[in-house]
Design a protein around this motif. Sequence first.
Motif, PDB file in Angstrom:
ATOM      1  N   ALA A   1       0.838  -1.204   0.000  1.00  0.00           N
ATOM      2  CA  ALA A   1       0.000   0.000   0.000  1.00  0.00           C
ATOM      3  C   ALA A   1       0.872   1.254   0.000  1.00  0.00           C
ATOM      4  CB  ALA A   1      -0.942  -0.002   1.204  1.00  0.00           C
ATOM      5  N   CYS A   2       1.936   1.230   0.797  1.00  0.00           N
ATOM      6  CA  CYS A   2       2.855   2.384   0.848  1.00  0.00           C
ATOM      7  C   CYS A   2       3.410   2.684  -0.537  1.00  0.00           C
ATOM      8  CB  CYS A   2       4.011   2.106   1.801  1.00  0.00           C
ATOM      9  SG  CYS A   2       3.577   2.016   3.538  1.00  0.00           S
ATOM     10  N   ALA A   3       3.806   1.640  -1.247  1.00  0.00           N
ATOM     11  CA  ALA A   3       4.384   1.818  -2.579  1.00  0.00           C
ATOM     12  C   ALA A   3       3.341   2.217  -3.607  1.00  0.00           C
ATOM     13  CB  ALA A   3       5.080   0.527  -3.015  1.00  0.00           C
ATOM     14  N   ASP A   4       2.115   1.827  -3.388  1.00  0.00           N
ATOM     15  CA  ASP A   4       1.040   2.067  -4.351  1.00  0.00           C
ATOM     16  C   ASP A   4       0.422   3.463  -4.236  1.00  0.00           C
ATOM     17  OD1 ASP A   4      -0.547   0.802  -6.489  1.00  0.00           O
ATOM     18  OD2 ASP A   4      -2.224   1.035  -5.091  1.00  0.00           O
ATOM     19  N   ILE A   5       0.429   4.025  -3.032  1.00  0.00           N
ATOM     20  CA  ILE A   5      -0.219   5.328  -2.805  1.00  0.00           C
ATOM     21  C   ILE A   5       0.644   6.453  -3.360  1.00  0.00           C
ATOM     22  CG2 ILE A   5      -0.949   6.983  -1.032  1.00  0.00           C
ATOM     23  CD1 ILE A   5      -1.752   4.525   0.688  1.00  0.00           C
ATOM     24  N   LYS A   6       0.059   7.256  -4.197  1.00  0.00           N
ATOM     25  CA  LYS A   6       0.713   8.454  -4.757  1.00  0.00           C
ATOM     26  C   LYS A   6       0.286   9.651  -3.916  1.00  0.00           C
ATOM     27  CE  LYS A   6       2.139   5.861  -8.139  1.00  0.00           C
ATOM     28  NZ  LYS A   6       2.459   4.629  -7.459  1.00  0.00           N
ATOM     29  N   LEU A   7       1.248  10.364  -3.369  1.00  0.00           N
ATOM     30  CA  LEU A   7       0.939  11.463  -2.460  1.00  0.00           C
ATOM     31  C   LEU A   7       0.604  12.778  -3.162  1.00  0.00           C
ATOM     32  CD1 LEU A   7       3.493  10.747   0.389  1.00  0.00           C
ATOM     33  CD2 LEU A   7       1.024  10.340   0.378  1.00  0.00           C
ATOM     34  N   GLY A   8       0.789  12.843  -4.461  1.00  0.00           N
ATOM     35  CA  GLY A   8       0.388  14.045  -5.195  1.00  0.00           C
ATOM     36  C   GLY A   8       0.944  15.317  -4.600  1.00  0.00           C
ATOM     37  N   ARG A   9       0.066  16.256  -4.283  1.00  0.00           N
ATOM     38  CA  ARG A   9       0.503  17.572  -3.783  1.00  0.00           C
ATOM     39  C   ARG A   9       1.247  17.504  -2.459  1.00  0.00           C
ATOM     40  NH1 ARG A   9      -3.501  20.974  -0.501  1.00  0.00           N
ATOM     41  NH2 ARG A   9      -5.020  19.467   0.264  1.00  0.00           N
ATOM     42  N   PHE A  10       1.158  16.371  -1.760  1.00  0.00           N
ATOM     43  CA  PHE A  10       1.840  16.213  -0.480  1.00  0.00           C
ATOM     44  C   PHE A  10       3.217  15.558  -0.626  1.00  0.00           C
ATOM     45  CE2 PHE A  10      -2.793  15.715   0.271  1.00  0.00           C
ATOM     46  CZ  PHE A  10      -3.010  16.910   0.931  1.00  0.00           C
ATOM     47  N   SER A  11       3.576  15.144  -1.825  1.00  0.00           N
ATOM     48  CA  SER A  11       4.819  14.388  -2.017  1.00  0.00           C
ATOM     49  C   SER A  11       6.079  15.202  -1.718  1.00  0.00           C
ATOM     50  CB  SER A  11       4.890  13.814  -3.431  1.00  0.00           C
ATOM     51  OG  SER A  11       4.923  14.843  -4.385  1.00  0.00           O
ATOM     52  N   SER A  12       5.998  16.518  -1.792  1.00  0.00           N
ATOM     53  CA  SER A  12       7.170  17.356  -1.515  1.00  0.00           C
ATOM     54  C   SER A  12       7.298  17.705  -0.036  1.00  0.00           C
ATOM     55  CB  SER A  12       7.099  18.644  -2.343  1.00  0.00           C
ATOM     56  OG  SER A  12       5.989  19.420  -1.940  1.00  0.00           O
ATOM     57  N   TRP A  13       6.357  17.296   0.768  1.00  0.00           N
ATOM     58  CA  TRP A  13       6.427  17.596   2.200  1.00  0.00           C
ATOM     59  C   TRP A  13       7.574  16.820   2.847  1.00  0.00           C
ATOM     60  CZ3 TRP A  13       1.019  18.005   4.935  1.00  0.00           C
ATOM     61  CH2 TRP A  13       0.295  19.053   4.360  1.00  0.00           C
ATOM     62  N   ILE A  14       8.188  17.427   3.832  1.00  0.00           N
ATOM     63  CA  ILE A  14       9.278  16.797   4.573  1.00  0.00           C
ATOM     64  C   ILE A  14       8.792  15.464   5.130  1.00  0.00           C
ATOM     65  CG2 ILE A  14      10.763  16.997   6.620  1.00  0.00           C
ATOM     66  CD1 ILE A  14      10.603  20.088   6.151  1.00  0.00           C
ATOM     67  N   GLY A  15       9.553  14.403   4.898  1.00  0.00           N
ATOM     68  CA  GLY A  15       9.257  13.091   5.454  1.00  0.00           C
ATOM     69  C   GLY A  15       8.158  12.314   4.764  1.00  0.00           C
ATOM     70  N   ALA A  16       7.680  12.793   3.623  1.00  0.00           N
ATOM     71  CA  ALA A  16       6.530  12.153   2.967  1.00  0.00           C
ATOM     72  C   ALA A  16       6.761  10.670   2.698  1.00  0.00           C
ATOM     73  CB  ALA A  16       6.181  12.892   1.678  1.00  0.00           C
ATOM     74  N   ASP A  17       7.872  10.311   2.087  1.00  0.00           N
ATOM     75  CA  ASP A  17       8.143   8.902   1.781  1.00  0.00           C
ATOM     76  C   ASP A  17       8.493   8.093   3.030  1.00  0.00           C
ATOM     77  OD1 ASP A  17       7.669   8.880  -0.953  1.00  0.00           O
ATOM     78  OD2 ASP A  17       9.731   9.421  -1.449  1.00  0.00           O
ATOM     79  N   GLU A  18       9.357   8.632   3.867  1.00  0.00           N
ATOM     80  CA  GLU A  18       9.849   7.892   5.023  1.00  0.00           C
ATOM     81  C   GLU A  18       8.754   7.564   6.028  1.00  0.00           C
ATOM     82  OE1 GLU A  18      11.553  11.388   4.757  1.00  0.00           O
ATOM     83  OE2 GLU A  18      12.063  10.335   2.925  1.00  0.00           O
ATOM     84  N   ARG A  19       7.737   8.406   6.105  1.00  0.00           N
ATOM     85  CA  ARG A  19       6.689   8.208   7.109  1.00  0.00           C
ATOM     86  C   ARG A  19       5.542   7.323   6.623  1.00  0.00           C
ATOM     87  NH1 ARG A  19       7.222  14.404   9.172  1.00  0.00           N
ATOM     88  NH2 ARG A  19       9.238  14.061  10.148  1.00  0.00           N
ATOM     89  N   GLN A  20       5.581   6.938   5.342  1.00  0.00           N
ATOM     90  CA  GLN A  20       4.516   6.097   4.809  1.00  0.00           C
ATOM     91  C   GLN A  20       4.320   4.802   5.608  1.00  0.00           C
ATOM     92  OE1 GLN A  20       2.307   7.612   3.026  1.00  0.00           O
ATOM     93  NE2 GLN A  20       2.479   6.605   1.056  1.00  0.00           N
ATOM     94  N   PRO A  21       5.376   4.008   5.867  1.00  0.00           N
ATOM     95  CA  PRO A  21       5.158   2.762   6.619  1.00  0.00           C
ATOM     96  C   PRO A  21       4.522   2.996   7.992  1.00  0.00           C
ATOM     97  CG  PRO A  21       7.297   2.714   5.550  1.00  0.00           C
ATOM     98  CD  PRO A  21       6.771   4.117   5.395  1.00  0.00           C
ATOM     99  N   MET A  22       4.982   4.013   8.710  1.00  0.00           N
ATOM    100  CA  MET A  22       4.409   4.326  10.023  1.00  0.00           C
ATOM    101  C   MET A  22       2.950   4.727   9.879  1.00  0.00           C
ATOM    102  SD  MET A  22       5.498   7.292  12.781  1.00  0.00           S
ATOM    103  CE  MET A  22       6.914   7.619  11.804  1.00  0.00           C
TER     104      MET A  22
END
Length: 172
Positions: A113-134
């Motif tokens: 799910a983490c890999a599948d979800i596209k964060l769009g406008r939130f993708s540039s936020w600090i920690g966007a990728d790293e915090r997905q699993p949590m």
Amino acid sequence: ERTTLYVGDLRLEVIPMAPAHTFGDLMIYLPQHKILFSGDIGFFWASPFLNNGIPTKWIEACDKVLDMDVDVIVPGHGPIGGKKDLAATRDYIRYLKGEARLRYNAGMSVGRACADIKLGRFSSWIGADERQPMNITRLYAEFAGTLTPEFDAAGVARAAEEYAAVRKSLGR
């Protein structure tokens, strides 16, 4: 309950908002100046981490603040802002919750799910990728009705390992 304190003529309202980010969230409101110290209810331009709170209650806490007579919000993370910034925090959690729910209902694992979800406008936020699993681990627990105040370190570690493996297999 809400408590009012005075420092000279300065009125300070202590407002509990728990559980939201954590089970101990407090905010300080200075009504005469329309300033709110939101603590970790506010993450401005940084991906909130849903480590041991209740995501749905966090959205509700944001809505309560947005109904207050506030001009300036001092967040727990990020620059000083206002209601539009807090609305963005709420929108991030709402968006992530909706996307995670779709994948949870489909039986997708947290890491996938983490890999599948596209964060769009939130993708540039600090920690966007790293915090997905949590964040997705916490949302899945909310959906399953298994939330506790404790942080699920083992679940997050498993999700992070799977997320990294899926991303590697996709060449990301």
